[in-house]
Design a protein around this motif. Structure first.
Motif, PDB file in Angstrom:
ATOM      1  N   LYS A  35     -82.178 -38.755  26.250  1.00 36.13           N
ATOM      2  CA  LYS A  35     -80.833 -37.932  27.468  1.00 36.13           C
ATOM      3  C   LYS A  35     -80.504 -37.296  26.292  1.00 36.13           C
ATOM      4  N   VAL A  36     -80.504 -37.447  25.327  1.00 36.74           N
ATOM      5  CA  VAL A  36     -79.324 -36.769  23.990  1.00 36.74           C
ATOM      6  C   VAL A  36     -79.407 -35.273  23.634  1.00 36.74           C
ATOM      7  N   TYR A  37     -81.462 -35.795  23.492  1.00 37.36           N
ATOM      8  CA  TYR A  37     -82.127 -34.803  23.470  1.00 37.36           C
ATOM      9  C   TYR A  37     -82.133 -33.336  24.211  1.00 37.36           C
ATOM     10  N   GLU A  38     -82.260 -34.648  26.035  1.00 35.82           N
ATOM     11  CA  GLU A  38     -81.960 -33.102  27.129  1.00 35.82           C
ATOM     12  C   GLU A  38     -80.914 -32.061  27.324  1.00 35.82           C
ATOM     13  N   CYS A  39     -79.488 -33.438  26.454  1.00 30.45           N
ATOM     14  CA  CYS A  39     -78.420 -32.738  27.225  1.00 30.45           C
ATOM     15  C   CYS A  39     -77.521 -31.868  25.539  1.00 30.45           C
ATOM     16  N   ALA A  40     -78.382 -32.118  24.551  1.00 29.55           N
ATOM     17  CA  ALA A  40     -77.920 -31.081  23.591  1.00 29.55           C
ATOM     18  C   ALA A  40     -79.048 -30.050  24.152  1.00 29.55           C
ATOM     19  N   LYS A  41     -79.978 -30.273  24.610  1.00 35.44           N
ATOM     20  CA  LYS A  41     -81.036 -28.487  24.718  1.00 35.44           C
ATOM     21  C   LYS A  41     -80.225 -28.134  25.529  1.00 35.44           C
ATOM     22  N   LYS A  42     -79.938 -28.146  26.550  1.00 37.48           N
ATOM     23  CA  LYS A  42     -78.924 -27.578  27.593  1.00 37.48           C
ATOM     24  C   LYS A  42     -77.956 -27.012  26.747  1.00 37.48           C
ATOM     25  N   GLU A  43     -77.202 -27.649  25.835  1.00 33.16           N
ATOM     26  CA  GLU A  43     -75.787 -27.364  25.538  1.00 33.16           C
ATOM     27  C   GLU A  43     -75.855 -26.468  24.417  1.00 33.16           C
ATOM     28  N   PHE A  44     -77.608 -26.090  23.620  1.00 40.31           N
ATOM     29  CA  PHE A  44     -77.145 -25.036  22.815  1.00 40.31           C
ATOM     30  C   PHE A  44     -77.284 -24.235  23.158  1.00 40.31           C
ATOM     31  N   LEU A  45     -78.100 -24.295  24.139  1.00 38.81           N
ATOM     32  CA  LEU A  45     -79.145 -23.168  25.283  1.00 38.81           C
ATOM     33  C   LEU A  45     -77.934 -22.282  25.243  1.00 38.81           C
ATOM     34  N   GLY A  75     -75.097 -21.971  22.168  1.00 36.33           N
ATOM     35  CA  GLY A  75     -75.540 -21.158  21.186  1.00 36.33           C
ATOM     36  C   GLY A  75     -75.164 -22.490  20.109  1.00 36.33           C
ATOM     37  N   PHE A  76     -75.854 -22.254  19.175  1.00 33.12           N
ATOM     38  CA  PHE A  76     -75.303 -24.016  17.947  1.00 33.12           C
ATOM     39  C   PHE A  76     -73.698 -23.889  17.121  1.00 33.12           C
ATOM     40  N   LYS A  77     -73.678 -22.691  16.926  1.00 33.61           N
ATOM     41  CA  LYS A  77     -72.250 -22.506  16.316  1.00 33.61           C
ATOM     42  C   LYS A  77     -71.217 -22.850  17.471  1.00 33.61           C
ATOM     43  N   ASP A  78     -71.125 -23.036  18.737  1.00 42.06           N
ATOM     44  CA  ASP A  78     -70.185 -23.350  19.281  1.00 42.06           C
ATOM     45  C   ASP A  78     -70.547 -24.547  20.376  1.00 42.06           C
ATOM     46  N   ALA A  79     -72.012 -24.745  20.353  1.00 43.11           N
ATOM     47  CA  ALA A  79     -72.031 -26.228  21.140  1.00 43.11           C
ATOM     48  C   ALA A  79     -70.974 -27.331  20.746  1.00 43.11           C
ATOM     49  N   SER A  80     -70.812 -28.206  21.069  1.00 43.63           N
ATOM     50  CA  SER A  80     -69.467 -29.237  20.553  1.00 43.63           C
ATOM     51  C   SER A  80     -71.257 -30.605  21.177  1.00 43.63           C
ATOM     52  N   LEU A  81     -70.438 -31.481  20.070  1.00 47.79           N
ATOM     53  CA  LEU A  81     -71.427 -32.971  20.398  1.00 47.79           C
ATOM     54  C   LEU A  81     -70.581 -33.559  20.981  1.00 47.79           C
ATOM     55  N   ARG A  82     -69.188 -33.629  21.406  1.00 51.83           N
ATOM     56  CA  ARG A  82     -68.749 -34.454  22.149  1.00 51.83           C
ATOM     57  C   ARG A  82     -69.194 -33.804  23.903  1.00 51.83           C
ATOM     58  N   THR A  83     -69.499 -33.321  23.751  1.00 52.01           N
ATOM     59  CA  THR A  83     -69.551 -32.805  25.244  1.00 52.01           C
ATOM     60  C   THR A  83     -71.567 -33.659  25.666  1.00 52.01           C
ATOM     61  N   ILE A  84     -71.775 -33.028  24.444  1.00 55.85           N
ATOM     62  CA  ILE A  84     -72.907 -33.439  24.518  1.00 55.85           C
ATOM     63  C   ILE A  84     -72.950 -35.412  24.541  1.00 55.85           C
ATOM     64  N   ALA A  85     -72.474 -35.508  23.907  1.00 54.53           N
ATOM     65  CA  ALA A  85     -72.732 -37.089  24.229  1.00 54.53           C
ATOM     66  C   ALA A  85     -71.930 -37.147  25.430  1.00 54.53           C
ATOM     67  N   GLN A  86     -70.669 -36.759  25.689  1.00 53.31           N
ATOM     68  CA  GLN A  86     -70.532 -36.774  27.307  1.00 53.31           C
ATOM     69  C   GLN A  86     -71.308 -37.047  27.772  1.00 53.31           C
ATOM     70  N   GLU A  87     -72.276 -35.798  27.755  1.00 50.95           N
ATOM     71  CA  GLU A  87     -73.443 -35.840  29.404  1.00 50.95           C
ATOM     72  C   GLU A  87     -74.515 -36.745  29.113  1.00 50.95           C
ATOM     73  N   ALA A  88     -74.601 -37.271  27.926  1.00 50.95           N
ATOM     74  CA  ALA A  88     -75.612 -38.055  27.604  1.00 50.95           C
ATOM     75  C   ALA A  88     -75.503 -39.900  27.743  1.00 50.95           C
ATOM     76  N   GLY A  89     -74.006 -39.845  28.283  1.00 51.67           N
ATOM     77  CA  GLY A  89     -73.698 -40.777  28.186  1.00 51.67           C
ATOM     78  C   GLY A  89     -73.301 -41.744  26.906  1.00 51.67           C
ATOM     79  N   THR A  90     -72.615 -41.531  26.196  1.00 50.64           N
ATOM     80  CA  THR A  90     -73.200 -42.205  25.016  1.00 50.64           C
ATOM     81  C   THR A  90     -71.963 -41.495  23.964  1.00 50.64           C
ATOM     82  N   SER A  91     -71.462 -42.144  22.604  1.00 51.92           N
ATOM     83  CA  SER A  91     -70.292 -41.176  21.547  1.00 51.92           C
ATOM     84  C   SER A  91     -70.968 -40.357  21.320  1.00 51.92           C
ATOM     85  N   THR A  92     -70.042 -40.166  20.388  1.00 53.43           N
ATOM     86  CA  THR A  92     -70.256 -39.069  19.205  1.00 53.43           C
ATOM     87  C   THR A  92     -70.532 -39.532  18.049  1.00 53.43           C
ATOM     88  N   GLY A  93     -69.990 -40.894  17.995  1.00 51.79           N
ATOM     89  CA  GLY A  93     -70.125 -41.862  16.901  1.00 51.79           C
ATOM     90  C   GLY A  93     -71.543 -42.247  16.656  1.00 51.79           C
TER      91      GLY A  93
END
Length: 207
Positions: A11-21, A24-42
């Motif tokens: 799920k992290v990979y799926e959400c990360a791809k969506k966020e990066f796409l 872009g890499f620079k503006d993508a947010s790990l917090r957003t990825i974590a929230q979408e994937a149902g996990t934590s940034t930690g």
């Protein structure tokens, strides 16, 4: 527990791809990825160490597989004798060029990341890496077959680099223009025929 972890990171990979796409890499947010994937940034930091580590884990397997394949076919052809190389360059390149494009479509979302979203990562020069491999084996081909275009000064290494760069950039337009596979394969074939007419003249390829 192992199955749960595996599911989380899929799920992290799926959400990360969506966020990066999307950003872009620079503006993508790990917090957003974590929230979408149902996990934590930690949890993401523990597994991937950084945002770049997460990006790397997504694109690196595809990049390495493609580069290893590209190097292997170049080296395999280079081991053939001069006569074989002269007579089979066009056919050999044509077959493997189709495989190259098919591989792009097999991993289309990853190539979208590489070409449009990788600024700020070590993959921003991905196309240049492929061009450098092509340049290395182009020079080897010319040495093996006795082509003296470079030595005579009829063409320059800068010219070869520009032409090869233009060809690879042209191929990757299938990604930048969001072409469906059928249209992209046809476009790539037409582009290949266009460039190969010039390459055949430069490298003295035999038809």
């Amino acid at each position: 527990m192992a199955k749960q972890i595996e599911g989380v990171y899929e799920k992290v990979y799926e959400c990360a791809k969506k966020e990066f796409l999307s950003k872009g890499f620079k503006d993508a947010s790990l917090r957003t990825i974590a929230q979408e994937a149902g996990t934590s940034t930690g949890s993401i930091y523990t597994r991937f160490h950084s945002k770049e580590g997460l990006f790397y884990s997504i694109v690196s397997p595809v990049v390495e597989e493609l580069k290893n394949w590209f190097l292997s076919i170049q080296e395999s052809f280079h081991k053939k004798d001069a006569d074989y190389q002269k007579k089979n360059m066009l056919e050999y390149n044509g077959i493997h060029a189709e495989e190259f494009v098919a591989y792009i479509y097999k991993h289309y979302d990853v190539f979208k990341l590489l070409l449009e979203c990788s600024e700020g990562t070590e993959f921003s020069d991905f196309v240049d890496q492929l061009v450098n491999i092509e340049m290395e084996y182009t020079v080897k081909y010319m040495e093996v077959t006795g082509d003296n275009a470079l030595r005579s000064g009829n063409i320059s290494s800068e010219f070869l680099h520009i032409v090869n760069s233009a060809y690879f950039s042209g191929i990757f337009e299938i990604v930048r223009h969001n072409m469906e596979k059928e249209a992209g394969m046809l476009y790539a074939k037409q582009l290949r025929e266009f460039y190969y007419a010039g390459f055949a003249k430069i490298y003295n390829w035999q038809k």
